[in-house]
Scaffold this active site. Structure first.
Site, PDB file in Angstrom:
ATOM      1  N   ASP A   1      28.676  26.495  56.996  1.00 22.09           N
ATOM      2  CA  ASP A   1      28.639  27.899  56.576  1.00 22.09           C
ATOM      3  C   ASP A   1      27.761  27.991  55.339  1.00 22.09           C
ATOM      4  OD1 ASP A   1      30.619  30.505  57.261  1.00 22.09           O
ATOM      5  OD2 ASP A   1      29.681  30.558  55.266  1.00 22.09           O
TER       6      ASP A   1
ATOM      7  N   ARG B   1      32.762  44.993  45.793  1.00 20.61           N
ATOM      8  CA  ARG B   1      32.743  43.531  45.682  1.00 20.61           C
ATOM      9  C   ARG B   1      31.978  43.050  44.442  1.00 20.61           C
ATOM     10  NH1 ARG B   1      32.041  41.216  51.832  1.00 20.61           N
ATOM     11  NH2 ARG B   1      33.812  42.291  52.741  1.00 20.61           N
TER      12      ARG B   1
HETATM   13  C1  LIG Z   1      32.799  36.968  60.031  1.00 24.08           C
HETATM   14  S1  LIG Z   1      32.621  35.253  59.672  1.00 24.08           S
HETATM   15  C2  LIG Z   1      32.782  34.541  61.307  1.00 24.08           C
HETATM   16  C3  LIG Z   1      33.570  33.257  61.291  1.00 24.08           C
HETATM   17  C4  LIG Z   1      33.796  32.616  62.666  1.00 24.08           C
HETATM   18  N1  LIG Z   1      32.543  32.230  63.268  1.00 24.08           N
HETATM   19  C5  LIG Z   1      34.558  33.555  63.567  1.00 24.08           C
HETATM   20  O1  LIG Z   1      33.974  34.123  64.515  1.00 24.08           O
HETATM   21  O2  LIG Z   1      35.742  33.765  63.325  1.00 24.08           O
HETATM   22  C6  LIG Z   1      30.853  35.135  59.363  1.00 24.08           C
HETATM   23  C7  LIG Z   1      30.461  33.879  58.586  1.00 24.08           C
HETATM   24  O3  LIG Z   1      29.041  33.734  58.643  1.00 24.08           O
HETATM   25  C8  LIG Z   1      28.615  33.179  57.415  1.00 24.08           C
HETATM   26  N2  LIG Z   1      27.175  33.445  57.240  1.00 24.08           N
HETATM   27  C9  LIG Z   1      26.574  34.615  56.964  1.00 24.08           C
HETATM   28  N3  LIG Z   1      25.256  34.441  56.818  1.00 24.08           N
HETATM   29  C10 LIG Z   1      25.011  33.120  57.029  1.00 24.08           C
HETATM   30  C11 LIG Z   1      23.832  32.322  57.005  1.00 24.08           C
HETATM   31  N4  LIG Z   1      22.620  32.846  56.744  1.00 24.08           N
HETATM   32  N5  LIG Z   1      23.956  30.996  57.264  1.00 24.08           N
HETATM   33  C12 LIG Z   1      25.180  30.465  57.520  1.00 24.08           C
HETATM   34  N6  LIG Z   1      26.319  31.157  57.545  1.00 24.08           N
HETATM   35  C13 LIG Z   1      26.246  32.476  57.297  1.00 24.08           C
HETATM   36  C14 LIG Z   1      29.506  33.870  56.392  1.00 24.08           C
HETATM   37  O4  LIG Z   1      29.571  33.159  55.165  1.00 24.08           O
HETATM   38  C15 LIG Z   1      30.853  33.941  57.117  1.00 24.08           C
HETATM   39  O5  LIG Z   1      31.692  32.878  56.773  1.00 24.08           O
END
Ligand SMILES: C[S@@+](CC[C@H](N)C(=O)[O-])C[C@H]1O[C@@H](n2cnc3c(N)ncnc32)[C@H](O)[C@@H]1O
Length: 288
Positions: free
Chosen positions: A161, A52
């Site tokens: 997010d 990445r």
């Molecule tokens: C795998 S996705 C899950 C999306 C959705 N909640 C689902 O279950 O389909 C994880 C998300 O968490 C966000 N994320 C990771 N660390 C974070 C943080 N410290 N604060 C807010 N969002 C975060 C990432 O950018 C990503 O979009």
């Protein structure tokens, strides 16, 4: 890519050879990501980091991961910090992922909340870590199916997010055929508008219930008031245990007395204030 000991080059046999990548580079990037987002990268994620971030190294015209780390270290305000975060977050999501949560919403969560809203109460739902919007729009579709005139009442969904790129995608609400496929046909025909072959736009009925924003869950949360439901699914899995414990404690403080926390299928609450209210669903201990 296997990461060799600090500052020695990675084995070229397991590296595509384009850029040198050492264990020290990996550690520096992992530490920066952890400090910025709470995301913990185990050493086994070296391949992911290489693939990445190599794209970022190339895009910036640099010749090594060392030069990339030097750039980040020398300027804490450099826009590359945000780009690195976007590159390293995992944004995989889909509409109606873990469908039992939406069934639970319809059967258990929403009936008292609809009554509360009809009686003039304030109802707030939060998708924390909403990625490209599939989760909060699924929540909005579920809400409208149960409560078609929801928008006339004080009932809203917040979607946040850490990654501004996915928040922008969520706000635009544009999806392709593959994205909308998991939405039941009858539901899809009400809330998704076909704009062009293979391109779908969410209907205004959904967007008027939602507000979007960039928010790092590790930082202060500017929202006032409590939430009747918090969806934070497949987010905490990337954090280490102390970080998860802190996050879940803060969620517990932000739930209404009969609020619910929905988490991902491979996650579990580590705090005594939250007790099980169904499969990967939690409520406050001692509350209804
Ligand atoms: C795998 S996705 C899950 C999306 C959705 N909640 C689902 O279950 O389909 C994880 C998300 O968490 C966000 N994320 C990771 N660390 C974070 C943080 N410290 N604060 C807010 N969002 C975060 C990432 O950018 C990503 O979009």
């Amino acid at each position: 890519v296997s990461v060799s000991s600090a500052r020695s080059p990675v084995d070229p046999a397991t590296n595509d050879g384009e850029f040198p990548f050492t264990a020290a580079d990996f550690r520096e990037i992992a530490d920066l990501l952890y400090a910025a987002s709470g995301i913990h990268l185990a050493d086994a994620k070296a391949t992911l980091v290489y693939s990445r971030i190599a794209k970022r190294v190339r895009k910036l015209g640099l010749d090594s991961f060392r030069a990339y780390c030097d750039l980040l270290r020398s300027d804490p305000a450099h826009p590359e910090h945000a780009a690195m975060l976007s590159a390293l977050t995992t944004n995989v999501t889909r509409f109606f992922r873990e469908p039992h949560h939406f069934e639970h919403m319809t059967a258990e969560l929403l009936p008292p909340l609809i009554a509360k809203a009809r009686a003039g109460g304030r109802v707030r739902l939060w998708s924390a870590g909403c990625s490209a919007g599939h989760e909060p729009y699924s929540m909005a579709m579920t809400l409208l199916e149960a409560f078609p005139d929801a928008a006339r009442f004080d009932i809203r969904i917040l979607a946040t997010d850490i990654d501004p790129l996915v928040v922008e995608h969520a706000r635009r609400g544009l999806y392709n055929d593959g994205d909308v496929e998991p939405i039941a046909t009858g539901v899809r025909s009400k809330y998704m508008i076909r704009r062009a072959p293979g391109s779908w736009q969410v209907a205004p009925a959904l967007t008027e219930l939602l507000s979007f924003g960039s928010l790092n869950l590790m930082e202060d949360w500017p929202m006032r008031g409590k939430f009747d439901a918090i969806f934070c699914r497949n987010v905490a899995i990337y954090f280490d245990e102390p970080t998860q414990t802190r996050l879940f404690t803060r969620f517990a403080e932000r739930l209404t007395p009969d609020g619910r926390l929905y988490i991902g299928h491979s996650e579990r609450s580590l705090i005594p204030q939250l007790i099980s209210a169904g499969l990967t669903i939690y409520r406050l201990k001692g509350m209804p």
